[in-house]
Design a protein around this motif. Structure first.
Motif, PDB file in Angstrom:
ATOM      1  N   ASP A 296      46.605  34.030  32.167  1.00 45.59           N
ATOM      2  CA  ASP A 296      46.860  35.269  32.890  1.00 45.59           C
ATOM      3  C   ASP A 296      45.832  36.328  32.502  1.00 45.59           C
ATOM      4  O   ASP A 296      44.829  36.031  31.859  1.00 45.59           O
ATOM      5  CB  ASP A 296      48.289  35.761  32.634  1.00 45.59           C
ATOM      6  N   HIS A 297      46.098  37.558  32.890  1.00 46.93           N
ATOM      7  CA  HIS A 297      45.116  38.618  32.659  1.00 46.93           C
ATOM      8  C   HIS A 297      44.910  38.885  31.174  1.00 46.93           C
ATOM      9  O   HIS A 297      43.807  39.236  30.748  1.00 46.93           O
ATOM     10  CB  HIS A 297      45.552  39.895  33.395  1.00 46.93           C
ATOM     11  N   THR A 328      45.516  34.389  37.188  1.00 43.70           N
ATOM     12  CA  THR A 328      44.270  35.146  37.287  1.00 43.70           C
ATOM     13  C   THR A 328      43.632  34.923  38.654  1.00 43.70           C
ATOM     14  O   THR A 328      43.943  33.953  39.352  1.00 43.70           O
ATOM     15  CB  THR A 328      43.265  34.720  36.205  1.00 43.70           C
ATOM     16  N   GLU A 332      37.613  37.061  38.634  1.00 41.71           N
ATOM     17  CA  GLU A 332      37.632  37.538  37.248  1.00 41.71           C
ATOM     18  C   GLU A 332      37.513  36.390  36.253  1.00 41.71           C
ATOM     19  O   GLU A 332      36.882  36.528  35.193  1.00 41.71           O
ATOM     20  CB  GLU A 332      38.875  38.372  36.962  1.00 41.71           C
TER      21      GLU A 332
END
Length: 375
Positions: A296-297, A328, A332
């Protein structure tokens, strides 16, 4: 995508899949699934200081694992251990303070305690090691190490001299410490990739409190309690600006207590990487496979996967991420150095199966990747 001829050197360096597989188990599953026998597989499981820290280091360093009886965040007996290797004792805070030790209903940082870590730390100091490294992360506590200090003989007390109840909330009434920590002279290292301060908008309570069960009112109360307790620690240990120190907010503020005890904060993934020769392995690799349970982020901001992807990118290496699930965006992830991402949820088409059979899923994904990257 076909980028390599047979005989590639594959570096397998995952983090744990929280709640299902340890990092060594993830690495083993990926290696077991790889279907091209002419390829060279190098397993280097990783951790950043949180759950699995001791397992990963034991896998890399060998050494002696010493069982230690301790308690969980609610004071219930659990089994912990110390890894003793090359004159250094390694301790994992999550073995005593981990969020995974509690059910969802039991999570309450107002009352959970780091007392169990104090028992582990005391045992590590008594092991004869000149240096003790404490891995921080994945904790269920928000008590700024108050419980840990209590286990070492320095319990927080109120104005009447009575020991406070365990947990973060009672620290608002702390007046002083009721004793001096009973800890042999050692070099103390806090290993974490959390650089948050103890208090404020980016502090332990605000950033990590909610995942530990804190409501918004709890967060405000806990932040005030930790700010107050920081002044108590500053007075007791004759240090300044404790709450603002990078890493003081790690593991619910345990970082602050370790700093007060004279500890130095260092990068968990950096420490593990150095001990296992990660840079050397990256230099020699043709393909890098890493991963974790939830990509994830947060993964792209200082966690294991981010560090591995950046190292691969800097060397012009492809980096494949295997995860339980992916939250995500492609852009990115690509900017962070990730070439491809594959998940168990997509592979199985079911969250339940992904959680129930992660090793099988990783073997199957690995087999598919081996045919893709080794033609």
């Amino acid at each position: 995508m076909c980028c390599h001829t047979p005989g590639v050197r594959v570096l397998i360096c995952p983090d744990k899949f929280a709640g299902t597989l340890s990092a060594p188990e993830v690495a083993r599953a990926v290696a077991d699934g790889w279907a091209v026998p002419t390829d060279e597989l190098v397993q280097r499981p990783l951790a950043d200081g949180g759950p699995g820290f001791v397992d990963v280091l034991a896998s890399a360093l060998g050494g002696r694992r010493i069982p230690v009886g301790t308690v969980d965040p609610l004071g219930r007996p659990v089994q912990g251990e110390i890894l003793y290797a090359n004159g250094v004792a390694y301790v994992e805070s999550a073995q005593a303070c981990g969020l995974h030790l509690l059910t969802q209903e039991e999570r309450n940082p107002n009352t959970t305690t780091s007392y169990g870590l104090g028992l582990l730390l005391a045992a590590a100091a008594e092991s004869g090691a000149a240096q003790v490294v404490v891995g921080l992360g994945g904790s269920a506590v928000n008590d700024a190490g108050a419980g840990m200090l209590a286990a070492l003989g320095a319990a927080p007390v109120d104005v009447a001299g009575y020991a406070l109840p365990y947990g973060g909330a009672p620290l608002l009434t702390a007046e002083s410490l009721g004793g001096t920590p009973q800890l042999r002279p050692i070099s103390l290292i806090a290993a974490t990739d959390v650089d948050n301060p103890l208090t404020g908008l980016h502090g332990a309570s605000n950033v990590f409190g909610p995942q530990k069960g804190a409501t918004r009112d709890d967060v405000l109360r806990l932040d005030a309690a930790l700010e107050h307790f920081a002044h108590v620690l500053e007075k007791a240990f004759k240090i300044d600006d404790l709450a603002a120190r990078p890493g003081a907010g790690a593991a619910g503020g345990i970082g602050a207590a370790l700093i007060a005890l004279g500890g130095q904060v260092t990068s968990g993934i950096g420490l593990v990487g150095t001990l296992i020769g990660l840079d050397r392995e990256l230099d020699a690799a043709d393909l890098v496979i890493t991963g974790e349970g939830s990509f994830d982020h947060q993964s792209l901001r200082g966690k294991v996967v981010a560090g591995i992807a950046a190292g691969a990118r800097d060397r012009g290496l492809p980096c494949v991420v295997l995860a339980g699930r992916n939250e995500t965006g492609h852009r990115e992830a690509s900017a962070a150095g990730v070439t491809e991402t594959h998940t168990l949820v997509e592979h199985f088409g079911s969250v339940g199966t992904a959680m129930a059979e992660p090793a099988r899923g990783l073997r199957e994904l690995s087999e598919r990747l081996s045919r893709q990257w080794s033609r």
